[in-house]
Scaffold this motif. Structure first.
Motif, PDB file in Angstrom:
ATOM      1  N   LEU A 144      59.657  -5.073 -27.717  1.00 27.06           N
ATOM      2  CA  LEU A 144      59.203  -4.319 -26.549  1.00 27.06           C
ATOM      3  C   LEU A 144      58.264  -3.162 -26.893  1.00 27.06           C
ATOM      4  CD1 LEU A 144      59.345  -4.078 -23.486  1.00 27.06           C
ATOM      5  CD2 LEU A 144      61.371  -2.634 -23.746  1.00 27.06           C
ATOM      6  N   PRO A 145      58.519  -2.357 -27.936  1.00 30.11           N
ATOM      7  CA  PRO A 145      57.573  -1.270 -28.244  1.00 30.11           C
ATOM      8  C   PRO A 145      56.156  -1.783 -28.487  1.00 30.11           C
ATOM      9  CG  PRO A 145      59.633  -0.933 -29.413  1.00 30.11           C
ATOM     10  CD  PRO A 145      59.716  -2.289 -28.796  1.00 30.11           C
ATOM     11  N   TRP A 146      56.030  -2.910 -29.187  1.00 30.01           N
ATOM     12  CA  TRP A 146      54.702  -3.493 -29.438  1.00 30.01           C
ATOM     13  C   TRP A 146      54.085  -3.973 -28.140  1.00 30.01           C
ATOM     14  CZ3 TRP A 146      53.081  -8.593 -28.649  1.00 30.01           C
ATOM     15  CH2 TRP A 146      51.806  -8.888 -29.130  1.00 30.01           C
ATOM     16  N   ASN A 190      50.559  -2.409 -26.178  1.00 34.17           N
ATOM     17  CA  ASN A 190      49.388  -3.246 -25.923  1.00 34.17           C
ATOM     18  C   ASN A 190      49.170  -3.527 -24.437  1.00 34.17           C
ATOM     19  OD1 ASN A 190      48.175  -4.447 -28.648  1.00 34.17           O
ATOM     20  ND2 ASN A 190      50.399  -4.270 -28.894  1.00 34.17           N
ATOM     21  N   PHE A 191      49.947  -2.867 -23.585  1.00 35.35           N
ATOM     22  CA  PHE A 191      49.864  -3.158 -22.157  1.00 35.35           C
ATOM     23  C   PHE A 191      48.665  -2.476 -21.508  1.00 35.35           C
ATOM     24  CE2 PHE A 191      50.871  -1.603 -17.833  1.00 35.35           C
ATOM     25  CZ  PHE A 191      50.881  -2.821 -17.178  1.00 35.35           C
ATOM     26  N   GLY A 196      52.174 -13.081 -22.523  1.00 33.38           N
ATOM     27  CA  GLY A 196      52.595 -14.471 -22.694  1.00 33.38           C
ATOM     28  C   GLY A 196      53.367 -14.701 -23.977  1.00 33.38           C
ATOM     29  N   TRP A 197      52.976 -14.002 -25.053  1.00 33.12           N
ATOM     30  CA  TRP A 197      53.692 -14.161 -26.320  1.00 33.12           C
ATOM     31  C   TRP A 197      55.144 -13.709 -26.177  1.00 33.12           C
ATOM     32  CZ3 TRP A 197      56.463 -10.938 -29.424  1.00 33.12           C
ATOM     33  CH2 TRP A 197      56.782 -11.406 -30.702  1.00 33.12           C
ATOM     34  N   PHE A 198      55.356 -12.601 -25.485  1.00 37.72           N
ATOM     35  CA  PHE A 198      56.699 -12.053 -25.298  1.00 37.72           C
ATOM     36  C   PHE A 198      57.558 -13.012 -24.477  1.00 37.72           C
ATOM     37  CE2 PHE A 198      59.255  -8.170 -23.656  1.00 37.72           C
ATOM     38  CZ  PHE A 198      60.163  -8.309 -24.691  1.00 37.72           C
ATOM     39  N   VAL A 199      56.975 -13.600 -23.441  1.00 36.22           N
ATOM     40  CA  VAL A 199      57.705 -14.564 -22.610  1.00 36.22           C
ATOM     41  C   VAL A 199      58.100 -15.791 -23.433  1.00 36.22           C
ATOM     42  CG1 VAL A 199      57.549 -16.114 -20.624  1.00 36.22           C
ATOM     43  CG2 VAL A 199      56.621 -13.791 -20.461  1.00 36.22           C
ATOM     44  N   THR A 200      57.168 -16.298 -24.247  1.00 32.70           N
ATOM     45  CA  THR A 200      57.459 -17.458 -25.095  1.00 32.70           C
ATOM     46  C   THR A 200      58.551 -17.147 -26.099  1.00 32.70           C
ATOM     47  OG1 THR A 200      55.160 -18.206 -24.877  1.00 32.70           O
ATOM     48  CG2 THR A 200      56.459 -19.131 -26.690  1.00 32.70           C
ATOM     49  N   PHE A 201      58.464 -15.970 -26.719  1.00 34.66           N
ATOM     50  CA  PHE A 201      59.487 -15.530 -27.677  1.00 34.66           C
ATOM     51  C   PHE A 201      60.853 -15.477 -27.000  1.00 34.66           C
ATOM     52  CE2 PHE A 201      61.994 -11.806 -29.018  1.00 34.66           C
ATOM     53  CZ  PHE A 201      62.281 -12.158 -30.332  1.00 34.66           C
ATOM     54  N   LEU A 209      58.209   3.183 -18.570  1.00 35.39           N
ATOM     55  CA  LEU A 209      57.403   2.841 -19.741  1.00 35.39           C
ATOM     56  C   LEU A 209      55.974   2.486 -19.349  1.00 35.39           C
ATOM     57  CD1 LEU A 209      59.951   0.660 -21.772  1.00 35.39           C
ATOM     58  CD2 LEU A 209      59.128   2.951 -22.347  1.00 35.39           C
ATOM     59  N   GLU A 210      55.833   1.810 -18.214  1.00 34.85           N
ATOM     60  CA  GLU A 210      54.486   1.458 -17.734  1.00 34.85           C
ATOM     61  C   GLU A 210      53.642   2.705 -17.502  1.00 34.85           C
ATOM     62  OE1 GLU A 210      52.106   0.545 -13.763  1.00 34.85           O
ATOM     63  OE2 GLU A 210      54.273   0.163 -13.702  1.00 34.85           O
ATOM     64  N   HIS A 211      54.210   3.690 -16.792  1.00 34.70           N
ATOM     65  CA  HIS A 211      53.459   4.908 -16.503  1.00 34.70           C
ATOM     66  C   HIS A 211      53.199   5.720 -17.777  1.00 34.70           C
ATOM     67  CE1 HIS A 211      53.110   4.816 -12.152  1.00 34.70           C
ATOM     68  NE2 HIS A 211      54.346   4.347 -12.080  1.00 34.70           N
ATOM     69  N   TRP A 212      54.136   5.708 -18.679  1.00 36.79           N
ATOM     70  CA  TRP A 212      53.952   6.425 -19.936  1.00 36.79           C
ATOM     71  C   TRP A 212      52.789   5.834 -20.728  1.00 36.79           C
ATOM     72  CZ3 TRP A 212      55.290   4.564 -25.043  1.00 36.79           C
ATOM     73  CH2 TRP A 212      55.121   5.534 -26.043  1.00 36.79           C
ATOM     74  N   GLN A 213      52.679   4.495 -20.756  1.00 38.25           N
ATOM     75  CA  GLN A 213      51.613   3.841 -21.493  1.00 38.25           C
ATOM     76  C   GLN A 213      50.271   3.941 -20.765  1.00 38.25           C
ATOM     77  OE1 GLN A 213      51.029   2.635 -24.348  1.00 38.25           O
ATOM     78  NE2 GLN A 213      49.134   1.488 -23.981  1.00 38.25           N
ATOM     79  N   ALA A 214      50.273   3.690 -19.453  1.00 41.25           N
ATOM     80  CA  ALA A 214      49.014   3.622 -18.701  1.00 41.25           C
ATOM     81  C   ALA A 214      48.511   4.983 -18.233  1.00 41.25           C
ATOM     82  CB  ALA A 214      49.193   2.694 -17.497  1.00 41.25           C
ATOM     83  N   ASP A 215      49.438   5.906 -17.931  1.00 49.93           N
ATOM     84  CA  ASP A 215      49.040   7.191 -17.352  1.00 49.93           C
ATOM     85  C   ASP A 215      49.308   8.380 -18.256  1.00 49.93           C
ATOM     86  OD1 ASP A 215      48.378   5.772 -14.999  1.00 49.93           O
ATOM     87  OD2 ASP A 215      50.453   5.911 -14.300  1.00 49.93           O
ATOM     88  N   GLY A 216      50.045   8.138 -19.341  1.00 51.76           N
ATOM     89  CA  GLY A 216      50.342   9.244 -20.253  1.00 51.76           C
ATOM     90  C   GLY A 216      51.384  10.202 -19.729  1.00 51.76           C
TER      91      GLY A 216
END
Length: 246
Positions: free
Chosen positions: A29-31, A35-36, A119-124, A202-209
């Motif tokens: 998840l951190p990776w 990359n989101f 997609g890689w995460f879903v496959t994993f 986590l989404e807002h932290w990555q995308a909005d800081g």
């Protein structure tokens, strides 16, 4: 050791810790978060996707609820130390597939895994989920085969392990019990909602800081917390959710 015996032994260990070990599925998840990027850079587009993910998780919760609301006491429980089954469930959701609770678990977590559109995460997740639960299912079926013999074999011959066959539907042996459903599944519901709140942060932290929640999510948190406190109190301090034989 015979390979089948080895699978059943390891499956028993995995069964005992099945409430905790699946958390390792989140190790990438951190990776994934780092990359989101929001599709087209648009928050609204991603929010539409998030609602779809919630619907996928909702499907898993529905499947689990259909199991919990119809099963008798002593089956399909949260036991961890050993296999327990006082009867063989072959009606209702169990007439569609032999492991509906794990099917429900699959969709509950799939909604989370799809959140960041990787997609890689879903496959994993799909591959790891199958390898993990395959051994648990094998162990459970070895127990059922030994305890119920021909009845289990007859049921297994006409019922798929995981993919539902709706042509096999049989009316549940018991009536739907909302009290049992709530008592057995409220923690799963709360956990599912908490999972989405964490992903949204986590989404807002990555995308909005910044770590923020929009008003709709704050309302969701408040409703989930209220439901948890209410049901937890009823379960712990009253007999309102208790039902004979369930």
């Amino acid at each position: 050791m015979e390979l089948r015996k080895h699978f059943e032994t390891s499956g028993q260990w995995l069964f005992r810790w099945r409430s905790y070990l699946p958390a390792f599925l989140l190790l990438p998840l951190p990776w994934v978060v780092s990359n989101f990027q929001r599709p087209y850079g648009q928050h609204d587009v991603h929010e539409t996707w998030v609602f779809f993910c919630i619907a996928v998780t909702g499907l898993g919760l529905l499947i689990r609820s259909l199991v919990a609301g119809f099963v008798p006491r002593g089956t399909s429980g949260r036991n961890t130390k050993e296999q327990v089954a006082t009867s063989l469930n072959t009606t209702g959701v169990y007439s569609l597939c032999r492991h509906p609770l794990y099917l429900g678990n699959f969709f509950v977590a799939l909604g989370w895994i799809m959140f960041f559109q990787n997609g890689w995460f879903v496959t994993f997740y799909i591959m790891t989920f199958w390898l993990y639960y395959e051994r648990i299912m094998m162990t459970e079926e070895a127990f059922l085969r030994e305890k119920f013999g021909k009845d289990f074999l007859a049921w297994a011959d006409c019922t798929s392990a995981f993919i539902p066959n709706f042509k096999n539907w049989k009316q549940p042996a018991l009536k739907l019990s909302l009290r049992t459903l709530v008592r057995r599944e409220y923690l799963t519901f709360v956990g599912a909602m908490v999972g989405f709140v964490v992903l949204e942060l986590l989404e807002h932290w990555q995308a909005d800081g910044q770590v923020i929640l929009e008003p709709l999510w704050i309302i969701l948190v408040a409703l989930t917390a209220t439901a948890f406190i209410a049901v937890r109190s009823l379960h712990k301090f009253t007999r309102v959710l208790a039902e004979e034989g369930r």
